[in-house]
Design a protein around this motif. Structure first.
Motif, mmCIF file in Angstrom:
data_model
loop_
_atom_site.group_PDB
_atom_site.id
_atom_site.type_symbol
_atom_site.label_atom_id
_atom_site.label_comp_id
_atom_site.label_asym_id
_atom_site.label_seq_id
_atom_site.Cartn_x
_atom_site.Cartn_y
_atom_site.Cartn_z
ATOM 1 N N LEU A 32 0.927 -1.289 0.042
ATOM 2 C CA LEU A 32 0.166 0.032 -0.055
ATOM 3 C C LEU A 32 0.922 1.086 0.018
ATOM 4 N N ILE A 33 0.707 2.108 -0.997
ATOM 5 C CA ILE A 33 1.396 3.393 -1.074
ATOM 6 C C ILE A 33 0.392 4.449 -0.407
ATOM 7 N N ALA A 213 0.373 2.950 -13.483
ATOM 8 C CA ALA A 213 -0.384 2.242 -14.294
ATOM 9 C C ALA A 213 -0.319 0.643 -14.130
ATOM 10 N N ASP A 214 0.880 0.194 -13.846
ATOM 11 C CA ASP A 214 1.389 -1.066 -13.779
ATOM 12 C C ASP A 214 1.042 -1.643 -12.382
ATOM 13 N N LEU A 215 0.648 -0.948 -11.441
ATOM 14 C CA LEU A 215 0.423 -1.505 -10.165
ATOM 15 C C LEU A 215 -1.046 -1.736 -9.912
ATOM 16 N N PRO A 216 -1.155 -2.878 -8.985
ATOM 17 C CA PRO A 216 -2.590 -3.666 -9.163
ATOM 18 C C PRO A 216 -3.456 -2.466 -8.472
ATOM 19 N N HIS A 217 -4.996 -2.514 -8.909
ATOM 20 C CA HIS A 217 -5.787 -1.582 -8.441
ATOM 21 C C HIS A 217 -5.801 -1.517 -6.982
ATOM 22 N N GLY A 218 -5.912 -0.210 -6.576
ATOM 23 C CA GLY A 218 -6.042 0.078 -4.997
ATOM 24 C C GLY A 218 -4.757 0.047 -4.446
#
Ligand SMILES: Cc1cc2nc3c(=O)[nH]c(=O)nc-3n(C[C@H](O)[C@H](O)[C@H](O)COP(=O)(O)OP(=O)(O)OC[C@H]3O[C@@H](n4cnc5c(N)ncnc54)[C@H](O)[C@@H]3O)c2cc1C
Length: 415
Positions: A32-33, A213-218
Motif C-alpha cells: 500500500l502506498i 498504471a502497472d500497479l494493482p488497483h488500489g
C-alpha cells in the motif's frame, strides 16, 4: 479511528515509492502506498492548464541514465530530444556552444564563442574525453570536492566558469554557487556527454503515470498524509492507522528525516516561471544559458521547440528556471524574469502570457562533497528509507533507490 493492515506500507508516491512498489507487487507482496498529495509522481508531475502541459519545474530525462532502461517502457514515452550543447547569452548575443565530437559542424561556433579562451575549450574537450573513458563506478571513487574546486583544478578560467559552467550546473544541480560534489558533477556531465536530454511527448508526468498504471488497483491511496511512524505501522494525519510488516519511507529527504529521526540532507530550492507566446522567440532545440550572470534566471527553454505537444497548436511554451533562494513574492520574481528575458528577446516578451510560477523549497537534496550514493536502506526493525537523497538527486537516483529498497525488504522479510 480505524486500523487497516498490509504487508508493506510505502510512504510517498514519487518515483522511488512507485519503483519500490512495482518490484514488491511483482513478487506478490501486498503493498500500500500512502501519498499526501492529490496525484502520483512527487516532484515529477505535469499539469494541463488551458491546453499547455506544464511540468513542475524544468526537468529532463537523460537518455544515458541506466535505470530508466530497466524500469520504464522508454518507447512508450515518445521521447523528444534536446540538441546537445547550449545557446549561451553573453555580451548581448547568443552563442552556440556544443561538443565538437558529437556535432563537428559546430566546432567554429564553439571556438569563437566568448565563453572562455581557446585553452578553456581544449580543457573542455579533455574533460569530456576523460569522462568518456571512465566508468561511473570509477568516477564515484575519485576524491570529492566542490564543483567549483574541480573546475579550478582542471584549469578552467574564471570567465569559462561564470559564463558556461555556472549557469549550466545552476540549472542541472540547482547549484548557482557550484558547491555540489564533484563526483555528482562528473557523473552527470558524463551522461550529458554520451546521451541526450529529453522529455516525453506528453510531459514528464508520463513517467510516473506509466509506473502507476502497472500497479494493482488500489495500491495507491491519495490525499493520505502520514503523521508518524510508530510501533508496527504508521499513523495518518486524519487519525487512521495502518499496520504493516515493513514501512518504507519514500518521501523527500527532510520529511524522511523527520519521520525516521535521520539527518536532514538539506534542500536546494528552485523557482520556475512558464509563459505562453504566439511565436517561439528562437527556433532552436537548445537550452539557453544566462552567460552574463544577469539573473535571476540561469536557463530557459522553448519547450515546444523540443516537444510540440506541450502547447496547443500554433502556440509556444517557454520555461524559465531560477535556482537558488526563493524570492518571497511571485510578482517580484515575475517582473525580474520578464526584465531579464526582455533583454534577450526584446519587446515581444511583453506579449507573453504568464501561465504559472512555482516556488519549490525542496528541489534537490543538498549533495555536497563527501557525497556517496547507495546509502543505507534499513534504518530500524521493519523500517526502511529510499528516495533521491539516499542515492543521487535525479530520476536515476530515485528509481535506483526504490529498486534497492524493494530488494532489501524482500531479502529481510520474505526469504
Ligand atoms: C525543478 C526541478 C528540476 C529537476 N530537474 C531534474 C532533471 O532535469 N533530471 C533529473 O534526473 N532530476 C531532476 N530533478 C530531481 C528529480 O525530480 C528528483 O530527484 C526525483 O523526482 C525524486 O523522486 P523521489 O521519489 O525520491 O521523491 P519525490 O518525488 O519528492 O516523492 C516524494 C513523495 O512523498 C510524498 N510525501 C511527502 N511527505 C509525505 C507524508 N508525510 N505522507 C505521505 N506522502 C508524503 C510527496 O507528496 C511526494 O509525492 C529535478 C527536481 C526539481 C524539483
Amino acid at each position: 479511528m480505524s486500523t487497516d493492515r498490509t504487508d508493506v506500507c510505502i510512504v510517498g508516491a514519487g518515483l522511488a515509492g512507485l519503483a519500490c512498489a512495482r518490484y514488491l507487487t511483482r513478487s506478490g507482496i501486498e503493498t500500500l502506498i500512502l501519498e499526501a498529495s492529490d496525484g502520483v509522481g512527487g516532484r515529477i508531475r505535469t499539469d494541463v492548464i488551458d491546453g499547455f502541459r506544464l511540468d513542475r519545474g524544468f526537468q529532463v530525462l537523460l537518455t544515458q541514465y541506466p535505470e530508466p532502461h530497466h524500469q520504464l517502457r522508454i518507447d512508450d514515452l515518445e521521447l523528444c530530444r534536446f540538441e546537445p550543447g547550449a545557446l549561451v547569452r553573453v555580451r548581448g548575443k547568443f552563442h552556440h556552444v556544443s561538443d565538437p565530437l558529437r556535432r563537428p559542424t559546430t566546432i567554429w561556433d564553439t571556438l569563437r564563442a566568448p565563453v572562455g579562451t581557446i585553452a578553456d575549450k581544449a580543457r573542455l574537450a579533455a574533460l569530456i574525453l576523460d569522462l568518456r573513458r571512465t566508468t561511473p563506478r570509477e568516477l564515484l571513487r575519485r576524491p570529492d570536492r566542490s564543483t567549483a574546486d574541480e573546475l579550478r583544478a582542471r584549469g578552467f578560467s574564471a570567465t569559462m566558469v561564470d559564463t558556461f559552467w555556472r549557469p549550466l550546473f545552476a540549472g542541472i544541480q540547482l547549484d548557482p554557487e557550484l558547491e555540489v560534489s564533484s563526483r555528482r558533477f562528473t557523473l552527470i556531465l558524463s551522461m550529458l556527454a554520451e546521451g541526450d536530454a529529453a522529455v516525453p511527448a506528453q510531459g514528464m508526468g508520463a513517467i510516473p503515470a506509466q509506473m502507476a498504471a502497472d500497479l494493482p488497483h488500489g495500491t495507491v491511496t491519495l490525499d493520505a498524509r502520514v503523521a508518524s511512524i510508530e510501533g508496527d505501522g504508521v499513523a495518518l494525519t486524519d487519525g487512521r492507522r495502518i499496520t504493516a510488516r515493513a514501512v518504507i519511507v519514500a518521501t523527500e529527504g527532510p520529511t524522511a528525516a523527520e519521520l525516521l529521526g535521520l539527518r536532514d540532507p538539506g534542500s536546494r530550492p528552485v523557482s520556475n516561471v512558464q509563459f505562453a507566446a504566439d511565436a517561439a522567440p528562437i527556433p532552436d532545440r537548445l537550452v539557453v544559458l544566462d552567460g552574463d550572470g544577469s539573473g535571476p534566471a540561469s536557463n530557459l527553454a522553448v519547450m515546444t521547440n523540443i516537444a510540440p505537444g506541450y502547447a496547443p497548436s500554433g502556440r509556444a511554451l517557454i520555461s524559465v528556471e531560477v535556482p537558488g533562494p526563493l524570492v518571497p513574492d511571485d510578482g517580484d520574481l515575475l517582473d525580474a524574469v520578464r526584465t531579464q528575458v526582455r533583454g534577450w528577446f526584446g519587446g515581444a516578451v511583453d506579449s507573453w502570457t504568464h501561465l504559472r510560477t512555482l516556488r519549490i523549497a525542496h528541489g534537490h537534496p543538498d549533495q555536497r562533497p563527501g557525497f556517496s550514493p547507495k546509502q543505507a536502506i534499513r534504518v530500524g526493525d521493519g523500517r526502511y528509507v529510499c528516495g533521491d537523497h539516499r542515492d543521487n538527486a535525479s530520476i536515476q537516483g530515485a528509481l535506483y533507490s526504490g529498486r534497492r529498497a524493494a530488494s532489501v525488504v524482500l531479502a529481510d522479510l520474505y526469504r
